[in-house]
Design a protein around this motif. Structure first.
Motif, short mmCIF file in Angstrom:
data_model
loop_
_atom_site.label_atom_id
_atom_site.label_comp_id
_atom_site.label_asym_id
_atom_site.label_seq_id
_atom_site.Cartn_x
_atom_site.Cartn_y
_atom_site.Cartn_z
N GLY A 402 0.83 -1.20 0.00
CA GLY A 402 0.00 0.00 0.00
C GLY A 402 0.86 1.25 0.00
N TRP A 751 -10.60 -5.15 -3.43
CA TRP A 751 -9.27 -4.56 -3.20
C TRP A 751 -9.14 -4.10 -1.75
CZ3 TRP A 751 -4.76 -4.82 -5.33
CH2 TRP A 751 -3.76 -3.96 -4.88
N ASN A 755 -6.40 -5.64 0.83
CA ASN A 755 -5.41 -4.80 1.51
C ASN A 755 -5.47 -4.97 3.01
OD1 ASN A 755 -3.72 -3.58 -0.15
ND2 ASN A 755 -4.95 -1.76 -0.49
N GLN A 816 -3.06 -2.46 -7.97
CA GLN A 816 -4.23 -1.72 -7.47
C GLN A 816 -5.02 -1.14 -8.63
OE1 GLN A 816 -3.46 1.27 -4.56
NE2 GLN A 816 -5.62 1.46 -4.17
#
Ligand code: NAG
Ligand code: NAG
Ligand code: NAG
Ligand code: NAG
Ligand code: NAG
Ligand code: NAG
Ligand code: NAG
Ligand code: NAG
Ligand code: NAG
Ligand code: NAG
Ligand code: NAG
Ligand code: NAG
Length: 852
Positions: A402, A751, A755, A816
Motif C-alpha cells: 500500500g 481490493w 489490503n 491496485q
C-alpha cells in the motif's frame, strides 16, 4: 553407481546407528511424571524419526538439545544453553512439579520449562516436526520448545508479528560455532508498516530483509521460487499474525537460522551429496557490502554493482562531510542541498518562492527503513499524503503493501540491478530541473480524462436516441395453437447450403471433412408452431441481441429460439456462413447451437435448452444461493474458464465473446456451466482479433476499462469480464450492487478486503465456513489479476486455467485498480449494453436441450 554407493553407505550407517542405539538401550519413549528420564548418552527419536532429543557437547560442557537425525551435527534447539553440565551425569526428566527439567549430577535443576501447571501429571514428547511438547493428562499443551526458540527457524514454527508488541527478537545466535550460549546477534521481526526480518548486533541493526509484500521480502529481490522456500505470513488473529515456514517438499529437511557470526542462512539437507549427505546453502544474508545496514548513511544509496565506489548521494543531496566521503568513509551520509519549500514556510524564511516541492523517482530501490503506512481513500493519492505533511521526505505505493511514506531521514537505501521498488523522493522545485513535469503530466491526464468522459457521455446519449428509434417489432403476440404437420428442417435448403458453402468452410477451418456438421436449417413454420407464434408465455428472456423463446418441437424435444433483432448488417450468405462456423464450436462448456432459421428479414438461432436457466438466477437469489456450495461454484468457475479458453485459443476461430456475464452462463441439469451468446459479435459485425470498434457491445460492470472507454477489445477484455464474473461467483453479489457503497464496485470492495488481509470475508457467507481457504483465496487472487486495469498485465485464459488448477503455481500480485475502473459502472443503470444491442435488466438468455 552413485545410488549404490549411497545405499551401501546408508545400510552401513543404519547398521551403525542401530547397534549404537541398542547399546544405549534407546527406545522411543515418552517422558512422563511417573517414569522415564533421559540420561546423558541416551536419545529419544521423534515421531517419524527425523529428530532426536538428547545430550550433546564436549566432555566438559554438556547440553540438552534437539537435532536432525542425520550424520552431520545439526542442533536446532538447546535447553540449558546458558548452564552446561560439566560432566556426563545429567538427566532430563519431568520434575515432581510437572515441569520438564534438566538436573545435574547433584539433583540440582539447571534448566526448567518453568510454567505453572494445573495438574502435575504431565507427559512430554517430541513430535514429527521436532517440537518438544509438554502436555497435561487432559492433552492441554503447557509448554513447547517451538515457543522458546534458540537460533533456528524450522518448518512448522510460527513467529509472532504483532504491531502493538513491537519488535520480536525471536532467535539468538550461538556465541561461537560450538558454544550454544547466547551470542551477540539476534534475528526477528520488525512489524512496523509491513513486517520485515531484521538481524541485530546488540541493539544495532545489521541487516534487514525489506518489507514483506505478501510474496517476497521486498529488499531481497532475488527471493523467488525455491529461493523463497515457503515463507508465509498468516492472516491476522486478534491483531497477531505469524510468519510460517513451509517447505515446498514436505520431506525436505530445512533450517533457517542466525549463525554465530551474524549471518542469516537457509540450508537444505541434500542426502545425495558428499559422503552420506550434506547441508547445501540456499541463501545467506547479508550477502554483499550493500546489505549491511545503512552502509551509505542517511540519504545515501548503495549500489553493489558500482563496486568499489558503492555509495552515492540521492539526487538533490550532497555528502555531509565531503572529505570523509571521498575517502570512502560513507557513514556520515548526505544532506539536502536546497531546503524544501514547506520547510521555508514554516521557518519564515523570506525570499523568492521557488514553487511547490515535487518528487523525483528512484527506480529499483530497497526501500528505506521506518516507513509509515497510510490508508488511502479511493480519491486520494499517495503523493498527496506526502505533500500534505512537511516532514514527509519520500513515498511509494507498493503493490501488496500500500501507500508508504517516510518522515525524516531515509535510512538504509540500496539500488538493485533488477527488482526492487520505485521510491519517490521529495525535492525542492529548483532541484527538479526547471520544468515541473509532474504537474504538466497531471494537467494532461485531467484534460484527456475530461475529454474521454465527455465523449462517452455524448456517445451514450446518441446510442440512447438510436435505441428509441429502433425498438424491435414483434410481429404477433397472440397465442394461437396451430397443429400442422410440418417438417422440422428444410432439408433441401440445408443440403444445398452445405454444398454451396463447403468451399469457404474448408478454407476457414482446417477441420477434417468427415466431422463437418451439417447446419440444420429449421423450417420457419415449424419454429412458429414450436414457440406458439413467439407467444409471450414462452419468452425466456430478452438478451442483448434479441428475445429468447422456449419451444417444443414434435417429438418432445425442447429448444431455445433466439430471435435476432433486425439490425444485423450481415448479408444472408455471410450470416449462414457464420452460423456454420459457430455450429462447429463444440465444447462441454459452450451452449450448443443446433441450427438457424431464416425467413425474409427474420433470422433466428436455435440452441439446446438448459433447464436450470442462467447462473444469475441462482447466484444472486438468497433462497437459491445455498444450492451452489463451494465445490459447485469452483466447478462453474473452472468450466467457464475452460469454455472461454476454447473460444480464445482452441477453437481456431479465436472468438472474443465481448459480453460475458452471469446471465450468459447457463446451467445444465447437473449445474455444469455453459457459455451462451458467443459469436454474436461476429454476426453483428467486427470479428478482428483486436480492434477498435465503434459498436460497443457489452454490459457495464463487466466491461474492461479500455473497452468501455475506447472501444478497444481483445481477448483480454474477455479476461476482465471473466474476473468480474469469478468474483461475483465467489461473493454471491452483483458487481453493480456496490455502486452506491463507499467501494463503488465489487472490485473496489475486493481490493479493500485484500489490503486489509481479510480477503476471506469476500466469500459468500453461506459457504464461507465450508470452503477450503487456500482454494478460495487462490480464486480471489486470480479474479483480481483478471480485473487489472492494464490489459497486458491480465493473464491469458490459459494461465487462468493453470492458476486455478495447480496449487504449485505462484500467483503474481495484482496491481491496485485505479479510480475509473473502481467506478466500474459509471452509467447509472444496472445491466446495460451501450450501443444498438440493449439488454434489459432481467436479461436472461436461455437455451434448450437437444438430445445428444
Ligand atoms: C508416546 O505418546 C504418543 C501419543 O502421545 C503415543 O502415540 C506413543 O505410542 C507414545 N510412545 C511410547 C513409546 O509410549
Ligand atoms: C536424586 O533424586 C532421586 C529422587 O528424586 C533420588 O532417587 C536420587 O538418589 C537422588 N540422587 C542424588 C545424587 O541425590
Ligand atoms: C514449574 O516451575 C515453575 C518455576 O520453577 C514453578 O513456579 C512452578 O510451580 C512449576 N510447576 C508446577 C506445576 O508447580
Ligand atoms: C521462572 O519464571 C519466572 C517468571 O515467569 C522467573 O522470574 C524465574 O526466574 C524463572 N525461573 C527459572 C528457574 O528460570
Ligand atoms: C497420570 O496419568 C496417567 C495416564 O494419563 C494415569 O494412569 C495416572 O493415574 C495419572 N496419575 C495421577 C496422579 O493423576
Ligand atoms: C506457542 O506460541 C503460539 C503462537 O505464539 C501460541 O499460539 C501457543 O499457544 C503457544 N503455546 C504455548 C504452550 O504457550
Ligand atoms: C567445551 O565447550 C565449551 C563451550 O561449549 C568451551 O568453552 C570449552 O572450552 C570446551 N572444552 C573443551 C575441552 O573443548
Ligand atoms: C541475485 O542473483 C544473481 C545470481 O543468481 C546475483 O548475481 C546477484 O548479485 C543477486 N542479486 C542480489 C541483490 O542479491
Ligand atoms: C480473540 O479475542 C477474543 C476476545 O478477546 C477471544 O474470545 C478469541 O478467542 C480470540 N481469538 C483468537 C483466535 O485468539
Ligand atoms: C520430495 O523429496 C523426495 C526426496 O528428496 C523426492 O523423492 C520427491 O520426489 C520430492 N517430491 C517433490 C514433489 O519434489
Ligand atoms: C567517518 O566519518 C565520521 C564523520 O562523518 C567520523 O565521525 C568517523 O570517525 C569516520 N570514521 C573513520 C574510520 O574515519
Ligand atoms: C512566522 O511569521 C508569522 C507572521 O509573519 C508569525 O506569526 C509566526 O510566529 C512566525 N513563525 C516563526 C516560527 O517564526
Amino acid at each position: 553407481m552413485g545410488i549404490t554407493t549411497t545405499n551401501q553407505v546408508g545400510v552401513l550407517l543404519s547398521f551403525f546407528f542401530i547397534s549404537y542405539f541398542l547399546s544405549l538401550f534407546c527406545h522411543a519413549a515418552n517422558l512422563s511424571t511417573q517414569g522415564n528420564s533421559i540420561k546423558d548418552g541416551q536419545t529419544v527419536k521423534s515421531e517419524g524419526e527425523n529428530f532426536e532429543l538428547g545430550f550433546f557437547g564436549n566432555s566438559s560442557a554438556r547440553y540438552v538439545g534437539i537435532w536432525y537425525s542425520i550424520p552431520e551435527p545439526s542442533v536446532i534447539w538447546v535447553a540449558n544453553r546458558e548452564k552446561p553440565i560439566s560432566d556426563k551425569s545429567g538427566v532430563l526428566s519431568i520434575g515432581e512439579n510437572g515441569n520438564l527439567t534438566v538436573f545435574d549430577g547433584n539433583n540440582v535443576s539447571v534448566w526448567s520449562s518453568n510454567v505453572s501447571i494445573a495438574s502435575t501429571n504431565t507427559t512430554a514428547k517430541l513430535d514429527h516436526s521436532g517440537n518438544l511438547i509438554l502436555s497435561g493428562s487432559d492433552n492441554k499443551v503447557y509448554w513447547e520448545s517451538f515457543n522458546v526458540s534458540t537460533d533456528t527457524f524450522l518448518p512448522g514454527m510460527k513467529v509472532k508479528v504483532n504491531a502493538e508488541e513491537g519488535e520480536n527478537r525471536f532467535f539468538t545466535s550461538w556465541k561461537s560455532a560450538d558454544d550454544p550460549s547466547a551470542g551477540a546477534y539476534s534475528m526477528g521481526i520488525d512489524p512496523r508498516a509491513s513486517p520485515q526480518i531484521v538481524i541485530w548486533e546488540g541493539e544495532n541493526r545489521r541487516w534487514r530483509s525489506g518489507h514483506w509484500d505478501r510474496q517476497i521480502f521486498s529488499g531481497v529481490p532475488n527471493m523467488t521460487g525455491s529461493y523463497l522456500y515457503g515463507f508465509g505470513l498468516s492472516d491476522s488473529e486478534n491483531g497477531s499474525r505469524y510468519f510460517t515456514y513451509t517447505p515446498i517438499n514436505t520431506t525436505d529437511k530445512l533450517k533457517f537460522r542466525i549463525r554465530w557470526d551474524g549471518y542469516e542462512e537457509q540450508l537444505r539437507w541434500d542426502e545425495y551429496k558428499g559422503d552420506g549427505g550434506e547441508w547445501t546453502l540456499i541463501q545467506y544474508q547479508p550477502s554483499n557490502d550493500c546489505d549491511f545496514y545503512n552502509k551509505c548513511g542517511d540519504f545515501g544509496v548503495c549500489s553493489a554493482a558500482d563496486s568499489p565506489n558503492i555509495c552515492k548521494c540521492m539526487k538533490g543531496f550532497v555528502p555531509r562531510n565531503a572529505d570523509q566521503w571521498n575517502r570512502g568513509n560513507w557513514s556520515g551520509g548526505c544532506v539536502r542541498r536546497t531546503e524544501l519549500q514547506c520547510q521555508r514556510e514554516i521557518s519564515n524564511v523570506t525570499g523568492e518562492n521557488d514553487g511547490e516541492d515535487g518528487f523525483f523517482d528512484l527506480p529499483c530501490m530497497k526501500l528505506p527503513d521506518f516507513a509509515d503506512l497510510e490508508t488511502l481513500g479511493f480519491t486520494e493519492d499517495c503523493s498527496d499524503k506526502c505533500l500534505k505533511n512537511c516532514s514527509c521526505t519520500a513515498y511509494t505505493n507498493v503493490n501488496g503493501i500500500g501507500c508508504m511514506i517516510w518522515k525524516g531521514d531515509l535510512v538504509d537505501v540500496q539500488h538493485f540491478k533488477r527488482g526492487g521498488n520505485t521510491l519517490h523522493i521529495r525535492l525542492a522545485h529548483s532541484e527538479l530541473g526547471g520544468k515541473n513535469k509532474l504537474s504538466t503530466l497531471v494537467i494532461i491526464i485531467i484534460v484527456v480524462a475530461g475529454v474521454l468522459v465527455l465523449g462517452v457521455f455524448v456517445f451514450l446519449l446518441w446510442r440512447f436516441k438510436t435505441k428509441q428509434k429502433v425498438l424491435p417489432t414483434v410481429s404477433s403476440t397472440s397465442c394461437r395453437k396451430s397443429h400442422h404437420d410440418l417438417p422440422i428442417f428444410e432439408r433441401s435448403t440445408s443440403r444445398e447450403l452445405s454444398t454451396d458453402l463447403s468451399g469457404s468452410v474448408d478454407v476457414t477451418i482446417e477441420g477434417d471433412q468427415a466431422s463437418r456438421p451439417e447446419l440444420p436449417l429449421f423450417n420457419f413454420n415449424c419454429v412458429i408452431t414450436a414457440t406458439d407464434n413467439f407467444c409471450e408465455e414462452n419468452k425466456l428472456g430478452e438478451g442483448g441481441f434479441g428475445a429468447v423463446y422456449k419451444g417444443n418441437i414434435p417429438g418432445g424435444q425442447e429448444i431455445a429460439v433466439k430471435r435476432l433483432s433486425r439490425r444485423s448488417t450481415q448479408g444472408l450468405d455471410e450470416f449462414k456462413n457464420e452460423i456454420i462456423l459457430l455450429a462447429k464450436l463444440q465444447h462441454r462448456n459452450l451452449v450448443r447451437l443446433l441450427g438457424c432459421c431464416i425467413q425474409g428479414e427474420e433470422k433466428m438461432l436455435i440452441y439446446e435448452y438448459m433447464p436450470n436457466k442462467s447462473l444469475d438466477c441462482f447466484l444472486f437469489d438468497p433462497t437459491k444461493q445455498t444450492i451452489l456450495d463451494w465445490r459447485k461454484r469452483f466447478t462453474i468457475i473452472e468450466g467457464i474458464a475452460r469454455g472461454l479458453l476454447y473460444l480464445h485459443r482452441d477453437s481456431r476461430l479465436r472468438i472474443i465473446h465481448r459480453d460475458l456475464k452471469a446471465s450468459n452462463i447457463l446451467l445444465d441439469e447437473d449445474m455444469n456451466p455453459k457459455i451462451s451468446d458467443f459469436g454474436m459479435a461476429r454476426i453483428f459485425g467486427g470479428n478482428q482479433d483486436e480492434a477498435n470498434t465503434n459498436r460497443v457491445v457489452g454490459t457495464y460492470g463487466y466491461m474492461s476499462p479500455e473497452y468501455a472507454m475506447e472501444g478497444l477489445f481483445s481477448v483480454k477484455s474477455d479476461v476482465y469480464s471473466f474476473g468480474v464474473l469469478l468474483l461475483e461467483i465467489v461473493s454471491g453479489r452483483r458487481n453493480t450492487s456496490f455502486r452506491l457503497s463507499e467501494y463503488s464496485s465489487l472490485i473496489g470492495y475486493v481490493w479493500h478486503l485484500w489490503n486489509e488481509e481479510k480477503a476471506m470475508e469476500l466469500v459468500d457467507p453461506s459457504i464461507r465456513d465450508s470452503c477450503p481457504r487456500d482454494e478460495a483465496l487462490r480464486c480471489i487472487q486470480v479474479g483480481m489479476l483478471c480485473v487489472q486495469d492494464s490489459a497486458t498485465l491480465r493473464p491469458t485464459m490459459s494461465s487462468v486455467v493453470l492458476m486455478l488448477e495447480s496449487e504449485a503455481v505462484t500467483l503474481p500480485l495484482p496491481r491496485q485498480p485505479n479510480f475509473t475502473s473502481m467506478r466500474g459502472s459509471f452509467v447509472d443503470t444496472e445491466s446495460h449494453t451501450a450501443g444498438h444491442e440493449i439488454a434489459s435488466s432481467n436479461d436472461l438468455t436461455v437455451t434448450m436441450v437437444f438430445g445428444r
